[in-house]
Design a protein around this motif. Structure first.
Motif, PDB file in Angstrom:
ATOM      1  N   ARG A  40       0.793  -1.245  -0.082  1.00 14.99           N
ATOM      2  CA  ARG A  40      -0.117  -0.043   0.148  1.00 14.99           C
ATOM      3  C   ARG A  40       0.710   1.289  -0.040  1.00 14.99           C
ATOM      4  NH1 ARG A  40      -5.274   1.564   3.719  1.00 14.99           N
ATOM      5  NH2 ARG A  40      -6.069   2.695   2.135  1.00 14.99           N
ATOM      6  N   GLU A  41       1.853   1.125   0.804  1.00 15.32           N
ATOM      7  CA  GLU A  41       2.897   2.262   0.669  1.00 15.32           C
ATOM      8  C   GLU A  41       3.397   2.628  -0.778  1.00 15.32           C
ATOM      9  OE1 GLU A  41       4.261   4.221   3.986  1.00 15.32           O
ATOM     10  OE2 GLU A  41       2.138   3.401   4.084  1.00 15.32           O
ATOM     11  N   THR A  43       2.259   1.401  -3.862  1.00 20.18           N
ATOM     12  CA  THR A  43       1.221   1.488  -4.808  1.00 20.18           C
ATOM     13  C   THR A  43      -0.027   2.413  -4.575  1.00 20.18           C
ATOM     14  OG1 THR A  43       0.329  -0.340  -4.264  1.00 20.18           O
ATOM     15  CG2 THR A  43       2.028  -0.705  -5.736  1.00 20.18           C
ATOM     16  N   GLY A  44      -0.301   2.417  -3.296  1.00 22.74           N
ATOM     17  CA  GLY A  44      -1.358   3.274  -2.762  1.00 22.74           C
ATOM     18  C   GLY A  44      -2.760   2.312  -2.993  1.00 22.74           C
TER      19      GLY A  44
END
Lengths: 127, 159
Positions: A40-41, A43-44
């Motif tokens: 998540r960090e 690619t979001g």
């Protein structure tokens, strides 16, 4: 060998107790000290495991609805894993148990699990 | 004249000449003995009795026992397939390692019930490898954060 086994299990239990107290007391979403998801960090996007720390926090506080909102498949997988553990612990399974084991944990079901995880992964980023 | 004996497992019969033995409906598995032998031997393994079985088709026990083994597999426990652990690794830490574990768990099941026991064990150790790698990565990250948490807490507590 027995001593090593006891040692291993006591270390595991100690860590589980620390883990439970930490996650029960602190909500990971209100606290910066919890590990972040690297996917998540970078690619979001959310991965299938995103929200599981928060879900564990809610589960340990018996807030099943909130836990389901954070990570639904984690909550759903718990009863399945419990049943699986019982099947694994049976030392001398009889024919009926083995038949059920094959039905519940066989190849077909494993592919269904994989499909669910990947579908969940895609859907939670779209919706 | 050579005299032959045969046994049904509990009693023995004889002595018979080769001609008499021929009429006794013995099979290749029937244990026979004659003076030159140290012990009872299956009739099928003795060259001079081969003549008796000239018109009897050879046994098909090999295929039969394979078939029985395949049927028995359904009632055996396959090797540990690390499915539950792999699911937990997927949901708590490392999706790629968890998925690799789950795929190998499927292979364990597939190969075991196809009769490839050795292959099933290979897939089992692969599933174990991916799952444990995932577990230790997750565990290490957790411990690092735990230490960080304690130190940060102590520092904040000071001020």
């Amino acid at each position: 060998m027995v001593i090593i086994k006891i040692l291993k299990w006591s270390i595991a239990i100690i860590f589980m107790i620390i883990f439970s107290i930490l996650y029960r007391t602190y909500n990971p979403s209100e606290n910066i000290y919890f590990p972040k998801c690297p996917f998540r960090e970078l690619t979001g996007l959310k991965c299938p495991g995103c929200g599981s720390q928060r879900a564990v926090h809610y589960l340990l506080n018996f807030e099943i609805y909130n836990a389901t909102k954070e990570n639904a498949i984690l909550v759903l997988s718990i009863p399945y894993i419990m049943i699986g553990l019982v099947f694994d612990l049976l030392k001398r399974p009889n024919e009926r148990i083995l038949k059920w084991r094959k039905r519940l944990f066989g190849k077909k079901v494993i592919f269904i699990i994989l499909t669910i995880i990947i579908t969940f992964w895609v859907l939670r980023n779209i919706i | 004249m050579k005299k032959y004996f045969y046994t049904d497992g509990t009693n023995y019969f004889g002595p018979f000449t080769l001609e008499e033995l021929r009429e006794k409906n013995i099979t290749r598995d029937t244990k026979v003995w004659f003076q030159e032998l140290d012990e009872w031997k299956p009739a099928g393994t003795i060259p001079e009795l081969a003549d008796i079985f000239k018109f009897v088709p050879p046994p098909i026990e090999n295929q039969n026992s394979n078939l029985n083994n395949m049927e028995n597999l359904i009632y055996q426990k396959p090797p540990k397939k690390w499915l539950l652990e792999a699911i937990l690794v997927t949901l708590f830490c490392c999706v790629p390692f968890g998925i690799a574990g789950i795929v190998n768990a499927a292979k364990v099941e597939d190969r075991f019930y196809a009769g490839d026991i050795e292959g099933a064990y290979r897939a089992s150790s692969k599933a174990k490898l991916w799952t444990t790698i995932g577990f230790w990565i997750g565990f290490t990250i957790f411990v690092i954060y735990l230490i960080y948490f304690v130190i940060a807490g102590a520092v904040i507590g000071y001020y």
